[in-house]
Write a protein that holds these residues in place. Structure first.
Motif, PDB file in Angstrom:
ATOM      1  N   MET A 244     -32.415  11.010  51.366  1.00 52.28           N
ATOM      2  CA  MET A 244     -31.442  10.853  52.451  1.00 52.28           C
ATOM      3  C   MET A 244     -31.995   9.892  53.521  1.00 52.28           C
ATOM      4  O   MET A 244     -33.157   9.982  53.898  1.00 52.28           O
ATOM      5  N   SER A 245     -31.123   8.999  54.001  1.00 52.10           N
ATOM      6  CA  SER A 245     -31.555   8.091  55.059  1.00 52.10           C
ATOM      7  C   SER A 245     -31.724   8.858  56.363  1.00 52.10           C
ATOM      8  O   SER A 245     -31.041   9.845  56.595  1.00 52.10           O
ATOM      9  N   ILE A 246     -32.656   8.380  57.185  1.00 46.84           N
ATOM     10  CA  ILE A 246     -32.801   8.972  58.518  1.00 46.84           C
ATOM     11  C   ILE A 246     -31.572   8.622  59.349  1.00 46.84           C
ATOM     12  O   ILE A 246     -30.934   9.470  59.950  1.00 46.84           O
ATOM     13  N   LEU A 247     -31.258   7.321  59.384  1.00 45.66           N
ATOM     14  CA  LEU A 247     -30.102   6.874  60.159  1.00 45.66           C
ATOM     15  C   LEU A 247     -29.152   6.153  59.225  1.00 45.66           C
ATOM     16  O   LEU A 247     -29.569   5.317  58.414  1.00 45.66           O
ATOM     17  N   GLN A 248     -27.874   6.474  59.318  1.00 44.51           N
ATOM     18  CA  GLN A 248     -26.882   5.860  58.438  1.00 44.51           C
ATOM     19  C   GLN A 248     -25.640   5.492  59.246  1.00 44.51           C
ATOM     20  O   GLN A 248     -24.956   6.357  59.779  1.00 44.51           O
ATOM     21  N   LEU A 249     -25.376   4.191  59.358  1.00 44.10           N
ATOM     22  CA  LEU A 249     -24.145   3.750  59.999  1.00 44.10           C
ATOM     23  C   LEU A 249     -23.168   3.323  58.915  1.00 44.10           C
ATOM     24  O   LEU A 249     -23.537   2.550  58.026  1.00 44.10           O
ATOM     25  N   THR A 250     -21.945   3.846  58.975  1.00 42.12           N
ATOM     26  CA  THR A 250     -20.945   3.482  57.978  1.00 42.12           C
ATOM     27  C   THR A 250     -19.719   2.906  58.673  1.00 42.12           C
ATOM     28  O   THR A 250     -19.039   3.612  59.410  1.00 42.12           O
ATOM     29  N   ASN A 251     -19.453   1.629  58.453  1.00 43.31           N
ATOM     30  CA  ASN A 251     -18.267   0.963  58.983  1.00 43.31           C
ATOM     31  C   ASN A 251     -18.006   1.252  60.453  1.00 43.31           C
ATOM     32  O   ASN A 251     -16.892   1.570  60.846  1.00 43.31           O
ATOM     33  N   VAL A 252     -19.041   1.124  61.281  1.00 38.77           N
ATOM     34  CA  VAL A 252     -18.885   1.473  62.693  1.00 38.77           C
ATOM     35  C   VAL A 252     -18.284   0.304  63.465  1.00 38.77           C
ATOM     36  O   VAL A 252     -18.785  -0.820  63.408  1.00 38.77           O
ATOM     37  N   SER A 253     -17.175   0.559  64.149  1.00 40.24           N
ATOM     38  CA  SER A 253     -16.603  -0.412  65.082  1.00 40.24           C
ATOM     39  C   SER A 253     -16.530   0.249  66.442  1.00 40.24           C
ATOM     40  O   SER A 253     -16.285   1.437  66.541  1.00 40.24           O
ATOM     41  N   GLY A 254     -16.716  -0.563  67.489  1.00 43.32           N
ATOM     42  CA  GLY A 254     -16.618   0.015  68.828  1.00 43.32           C
ATOM     43  C   GLY A 254     -17.038  -0.966  69.892  1.00 43.32           C
ATOM     44  O   GLY A 254     -17.437  -2.100  69.596  1.00 43.32           O
ATOM     45  N   GLY A 255     -16.907  -0.542  71.125  1.00 42.66           N
ATOM     46  CA  GLY A 255     -17.267  -1.389  72.255  1.00 42.66           C
ATOM     47  C   GLY A 255     -16.864  -0.682  73.534  1.00 42.66           C
ATOM     48  O   GLY A 255     -16.545   0.497  73.512  1.00 42.66           O
ATOM     49  N   TYR A 256     -16.893  -1.427  74.639  1.00 36.98           N
ATOM     50  CA  TYR A 256     -16.598  -0.801  75.925  1.00 36.98           C
ATOM     51  C   TYR A 256     -15.088  -0.691  76.146  1.00 36.98           C
ATOM     52  O   TYR A 256     -14.590   0.259  76.690  1.00 36.98           O
ATOM     53  N   THR A 257     -14.375  -1.725  75.724  1.00 36.49           N
ATOM     54  CA  THR A 257     -12.939  -1.741  75.961  1.00 36.49           C
ATOM     55  C   THR A 257     -12.218  -1.654  74.620  1.00 36.49           C
ATOM     56  O   THR A 257     -12.821  -1.349  73.596  1.00 36.49           O
ATOM     57  N   ARG A 258     -10.929  -1.930  74.632  1.00 33.60           N
ATOM     58  CA  ARG A 258     -10.168  -1.853  73.381  1.00 33.60           C
ATOM     59  C   ARG A 258     -10.632  -2.898  72.382  1.00 33.60           C
ATOM     60  O   ARG A 258     -10.559  -2.708  71.181  1.00 33.60           O
ATOM     61  N   LYS A 259     -11.110  -4.043  72.941  1.00 34.04           N
ATOM     62  CA  LYS A 259     -11.556  -5.104  72.048  1.00 34.04           C
ATOM     63  C   LYS A 259     -12.947  -4.752  71.518  1.00 34.04           C
ATOM     64  O   LYS A 259     -13.889  -4.571  72.280  1.00 34.04           O
ATOM     65  N   PRO A 260     -13.076  -4.573  70.218  1.00 31.79           N
ATOM     66  CA  PRO A 260     -14.373  -4.137  69.686  1.00 31.79           C
ATOM     67  C   PRO A 260     -15.449  -5.224  69.812  1.00 31.79           C
ATOM     68  O   PRO A 260     -15.163  -6.414  69.627  1.00 31.79           O
ATOM     69  N   VAL A 261     -16.653  -4.805  70.176  1.00 37.26           N
ATOM     70  CA  VAL A 261     -17.790  -5.724  70.231  1.00 37.26           C
ATOM     71  C   VAL A 261     -18.517  -5.727  68.897  1.00 37.26           C
ATOM     72  O   VAL A 261     -18.944  -6.762  68.400  1.00 37.26           O
ATOM     73  N   ILE A 262     -18.623  -4.541  68.302  1.00 37.46           N
ATOM     74  CA  ILE A 262     -19.237  -4.490  66.970  1.00 37.46           C
ATOM     75  C   ILE A 262     -18.166  -4.114  65.944  1.00 37.46           C
ATOM     76  O   ILE A 262     -17.277  -3.310  66.229  1.00 37.46           O
ATOM     77  N   LYS A 263     -18.250  -4.774  64.800  1.00 38.10           N
ATOM     78  CA  LYS A 263     -17.172  -4.633  63.818  1.00 38.10           C
ATOM     79  C   LYS A 263     -17.732  -4.219  62.457  1.00 38.10           C
ATOM     80  O   LYS A 263     -18.542  -4.929  61.879  1.00 38.10           O
ATOM     81  N   GLU A 264     -17.278  -3.078  62.013  1.00 36.24           N
ATOM     82  CA  GLU A 264     -17.579  -2.594  60.664  1.00 36.24           C
ATOM     83  C   GLU A 264     -19.056  -2.709  60.296  1.00 36.24           C
ATOM     84  O   GLU A 264     -19.416  -3.229  59.255  1.00 36.24           O
ATOM     85  N   LEU A 265     -19.892  -2.223  61.217  1.00 36.89           N
ATOM     86  CA  LEU A 265     -21.341  -2.260  60.964  1.00 36.89           C
ATOM     87  C   LEU A 265     -21.711  -1.204  59.941  1.00 36.89           C
ATOM     88  O   LEU A 265     -21.300  -0.048  60.070  1.00 36.89           O
ATOM     89  N   SER A 266     -22.488  -1.604  58.952  1.00 36.33           N
ATOM     90  CA  SER A 266     -23.049  -0.620  58.029  1.00 36.33           C
ATOM     91  C   SER A 266     -24.502  -0.984  57.778  1.00 36.33           C
ATOM     92  O   SER A 266     -24.796  -2.111  57.383  1.00 36.33           O
TER      93      SER A 266
END
Lengths: 246, 391
Positions: A1-23
């Motif tokens: 098992m991975s210690i840290l696993q990011l799957t398709n993470v999108s997000g940011g401060y406002t509605r406009k995402p800063v990070i897109k589909e990070l895995s």
């Protein structure tokens, strides 16, 4: 098992995402470098991992749990060293260590043993009763580092660690990181000091405009950019040119 | 150089105005009007019965002397100046000329008003003629002007070392000048000339000396800090950083907090409260007012209303101060429940209200109903804590 696993993470401060589909993921005992231009989304990524920003889509698992599923396990699994030291102006160095120890459930004996070693390593033994207002930028950084290493978590998240530290401080930090790695801890480090990243990181994640542009070992990256003998600096500049060409 | 000053000045005036608005529209403005009104009335009543041997000359001379001696120069220098203005060193006298003019005009009214207010007193107990009193007024203005320049020249020459000694001697001189003059001894004027000569010597000595930027910037920062701190009583000053003191004599309190995980926030908030001047003195101030009222006012209902109002103010202000910060703190990442902080703050404030209640009760022990006020304080504090929203 991975210690840290990011799957398709999108997000940011406002509605406009800063990070897109990070895995990406970090395995046990790995030192991973997070590299990118200013504004590529490094800090935003880190904020999502530490939980001060919540992902709009996707999920982040740390030691198998998300923040919502089990906050205590999630938060107890990592320690974070921010780019700009965040200290309590009203606490002495000693109290910073004690507070951290309390929060992570260490007993007083463990606190005494571990802090003695750390204080010696970072040459801060004589400043135990000082307040942060008397510390230089580098010393403030050292307080953060000592607090992080005090708790022995499975994952260290270190944001731009080498700015402001003196050469001895940098060496101590690298030594500590190496020691923790041997004990099985993982480290995620964001930095602009590429030569150090190239030398110490097992794997590198290149962020570009909120997306993972390439990730892997140095050899993987060289293949991805089709530059067989390139250093990380060369790859970084190649990525910059790519951006300018768009 | 004059342009630099003008721009600074405009910006400074805007900043001061912004906060002055809050200060005078707040409740304190109203209180001030009442206090001045009541004080004026008391003063005029007292004048009717003032004893003939009342030492009015000394009193006026000492108050005015103290006021003129505190003449901190308003230079409006900023931290980057020590880099950017360095090549303009020879131009700086033009800048300081304007700065000193402003220092004088912004400060001379206070001693002048005090002197004018004291004229009815001088009329009542001395035999000074109108010309002599006018001469006194003129001398007050000259003294202020001299003190502003002397303090600046002294600070320039000595980088502020032993400024208290300089202040004290100027204060003594100013007091003597005015006292002699009000006793129609014209030796006071001779002293005034000596002061002017001393100023001339100080001014000459600094010619060619490099400008002590660091000192003047520190003085300026402290001055603005005082203003902001004062304004902070009336409104929220965003860039005000509360100063921190250890107050080691209170270290003993921390021993009551056992070293366990669920005490993490308690460990933190107790130290935050005791060592942050803003929080600590807020409580000390409100408790002291409550105690003084309890000690000196005999009408029980009044002490109850005041104690209740102050208990409310104490609880609500401390709760906001400790819970409403939006800045990132490391404890936000700690693996402890997020409800731990509000709970710890509540526990802290509850303890503080009990201590306040005990202090006020001790001040009222001579009253048969002395136990009502402390109970009231604790109840008001508790209700406030429960009703007030945390964030």
């Amino acid at each position: 098992m991975s210690i840290l696993q990011l799957t398709n993470v999108s997000g940011g401060y406002t509605r406009k995402p800063v990070i897109k589909e990070l895995s990406f993921s970090i395995e046990k005992g790995e030192l991973v470098g997070l590299i990118g231009l200013n504004g590529a989304g490094k800090s935003t990524t880190i904020k999502h991992i530490i939980g001060t920003l919540l992902p709009r889509e996707g999920e982040i698992r740390l030691n198998g749990v998300t923040l919502n599923e089990n906050m205590d396990v999630y938060r107890g699994s990592f320690s974070y060293i921010p780019e700009t030291p965040v200290l309590y102006e009203e606490l002495t160095l000693k109290e910073h260590l004690a507070l951290t120890a309390m929060a992570y459930g260490l007993d007083e004996k463990t606190l005494a043993e571990r802090s003695e070693k750390l204080l010696k390593e970072f040459r801060m033994e004589k400043r135990l009763n000082w307040f942060p207002s008397h510390f230089s930028k580098g010393m403030r950084q050292k307080v953060m580092i000592m607090c992080a290493f005090l708790v022995n978590p499975s994952l260290y998240i270190i944001d731009e660690p080498f700015v402001g530290l003196d050469p001895l401080g940098i060496q101590s930090l690298l030594d500590q990181m190496a020691a923790k790695k041997r004990e099985g801890a993982s480290i995620l480090m964001s930095t602009h000091i590429l030569s150090t990243a190239e030398r110490y990181c097992d794997r590198i994640i290149l962020l570009h405009e909120g997306r993972v542009r390439a990730q892997g070992t140095m050899n993987d990256l060289r293949k991805a950019f089709n530059m067989p003998h390139a250093s990380l600096d060369d790859l970084y500049i190649a990525m910059t040119k790519e951006q300018a060409g768009e | 150089m004059q342009e630099v000053w003008s721009k600074r000045f405009l910006h400074y005036i805007e900043e001061v105005q912004k906060y002055m608005r809050f200060i005078f529209t707040g409740h304190i403005g109203l209180v001030l009007v009442f206090v001045i009104g009541a004080g004026g009335y008391q003063y005029s009543e007292w004048l009717k019965v003032a004893p003939q041997d009342f030492p009015a000359e000394w009193l006026v001379a000492i108050i005015v002397g103290i006021l003129v001696a505190f003449s901190t120069p308003v230079t409006l220098l900023k931290e980057p100046d020590q880099v950017y203005l360095l090549p303009l060193e020879t131009q700086m006298p033009h800048y300081f000329k304007r700065a000193l003019n402003w220092t004088f005009f912004s400060q001379f009214l206070v001693p002048v008003v005090v002197y004018i207010v004291s004229i009815p007193l001088l009329n009542a107990v001395t035999a000074l003629t109108t010309t002599e009193k006018l001469l006194g007024l003129f001398v007050v203005i000259v003294l202020k002007y001299l003190n502003v320049h002397m303090e600046f020249h002294y600070r320039y020459g000595n980088r502020g070392a032993l400024i208290w000694l300089d202040r004290f001697s100027r204060m003594a001189m100013s007091i003597l000048v005015l006292e002699m003059l009000l006793n129609t001894s014209y030796f006071g004027l001779v002293l005034l000339v000596i002061m002017a000569y001393y100023n001339f010597v100080l001014a000459k000595r600094i010619k060619g000396q490099p400008l002590p930027y660091e000192h003047f910037i520190k003085v300026e920062q402290n001055r603005m800090m005082r203003f902001y701190r004062f304004a902070n009583y009336f409104t929220d000053v965003p860039h005000l950083r509360g100063s921190v003191k250890r107050r080691a004599w209170l270290d003993i309190i921390y021993k009551w907090i056992p070293f366990t995980r669920n005490n993490t926030q308690l460990y933190l908030v107790w130290r935050t409260f005791i060592r942050t001047d803003d929080h600590f003195y807020l409580w000390v101030r409100l408790t002291a007012i409550s105690a003084v009222i309890a000690l000196f006012v005999d009408i029980l209902v009044v002490t109850w209303i005041v104690a209740g109002a102050l208990a409310f103010a104490t609880a609500i202000q401390l709760k906001y101060a400790l819970l409403s910060s939006s800045e990132f703190r490391m404890d936000m990442l700690y693996p402890v429940p997020s409800a731990q902080r509000p709970a710890a703050v509540q526990k802290l404030i509850r303890t503080l209200m009990i201590v306040q209640a005990i202090i006020v009760a001790l001040c009222q022990l001579n009253q048969p109903l002395f136990f009502v006020t402390p109970i009231l304080i604790i109840i008001v504090g508790e209700v406030t804590l429960r009703m007030a929203k945390g964030k």
